[in-house]
Enzyme design. Structure first.
Site, PDB file in Angstrom:
ATOM      1  N   ALA A   1     -49.535  -3.579  41.809  1.00 23.22           N
ATOM      2  CA  ALA A   1     -48.465  -2.888  42.669  1.00 23.22           C
ATOM      3  C   ALA A   1     -46.922  -3.992  42.120  1.00 23.22           C
ATOM      4  CB  ALA A   1     -48.757  -3.168  44.029  1.00 23.22           C
ATOM      5  N   GLU A   2     -47.612  -5.008  41.881  1.00 24.81           N
ATOM      6  CA  GLU A   2     -46.518  -6.333  42.690  1.00 24.81           C
ATOM      7  C   GLU A   2     -45.936  -6.627  41.507  1.00 24.81           C
ATOM      8  OE1 GLU A   2     -45.726 -10.873  44.362  1.00 24.81           O
ATOM      9  OE2 GLU A   2     -47.084  -9.834  44.739  1.00 24.81           O
ATOM     10  N   SER A   3     -47.061  -6.350  40.206  1.00 26.83           N
ATOM     11  CA  SER A   3     -46.271  -6.199  38.672  1.00 26.83           C
ATOM     12  C   SER A   3     -45.015  -5.780  37.950  1.00 26.83           C
ATOM     13  CB  SER A   3     -47.739  -6.136  37.703  1.00 26.83           C
ATOM     14  OG  SER A   3     -48.028  -7.512  38.034  1.00 26.83           O
TER      15      SER A   3
ATOM     16  N   SER B   1     -42.222  -6.630  40.789  1.00 24.86           N
ATOM     17  CA  SER B   1     -41.597  -7.634  40.290  1.00 24.86           C
ATOM     18  C   SER B   1     -40.993  -7.064  39.166  1.00 24.86           C
ATOM     19  CB  SER B   1     -42.677  -8.716  40.095  1.00 24.86           C
ATOM     20  OG  SER B   1     -43.282  -9.263  41.514  1.00 24.86           O
TER      21      SER B   1
END
Length: 152
Positions: free
Chosen positions: A68-70, A73
């Site tokens: 999710a953060e990848s 970002s």
């Protein structure tokens, strides 16, 4: 952001990662690949296999959060890079709704808010049947690109 001029040996994911400075790190270790990436939508996949399992043989929640953060970002960076800025995670939350044991999960991220100093992204992770595995919201800080002008 996918480019029709990528060589036949370069995958769309390789092209996207090159645009992000070529750093692969945890993304490569977990087998995450990008199929679409822009400042308004990012789609990535991750295989569900032993390297992303928790001790009971199901997808580790932390691996879902990395995915999710990848995605968030990447999208936020692509929306601010032309201003000489980059985006870094500030806060992330995730609700793990269903387990996955094998196959592939797909994360689709879209912005909820794109401001001057912060972005907020919604990320939905689904299994191969289209069933929701995890839903996440990630807030990113928009900061100046470090000296040298290269992210990563």
């Amino acid at each position: 952001m996918t480019d029709p001029q990528t060589t036949s040996q370069q995958t769309p994911s390789d092209f996207i990662l090159e645009q992000l400075g070529g750093q692969r790190g945890l993304v490569e270790h977990l087998g995450i690949t990008f199929t679409e990436a822009s400042g308004s939508k990012v789609v990535a996949q991750m295989p569900v296999e032993p390297r992303v399992h928790q001790p009971f043989g199901i997808l580790h929640g932390g691996a879902s959060v990395v995915l999710a953060e990848s995605v968030a970002s990447t999208g936020a960076y692509l929306s601010v890079r032309e201003r000489g800025m980059m985006a870094v995670g500030l806060e992330i939350n995730a609700n793990h709704l269903r387990s996955a044991v094998s196959g592939t999960v797909t994360a689709t991220g879209t912005p909820i808010f794109q401001g001057r100093t912060t972005e907020v992204w919604n990320i939905e992770i689904t299994d191969e049947r289209g069933k929701m595995v995890c839903i996440s919201r990630c807030t990113l800080a928009v900061i100046p690109m470090p000296e040298g002008g290269k992210a990563g």
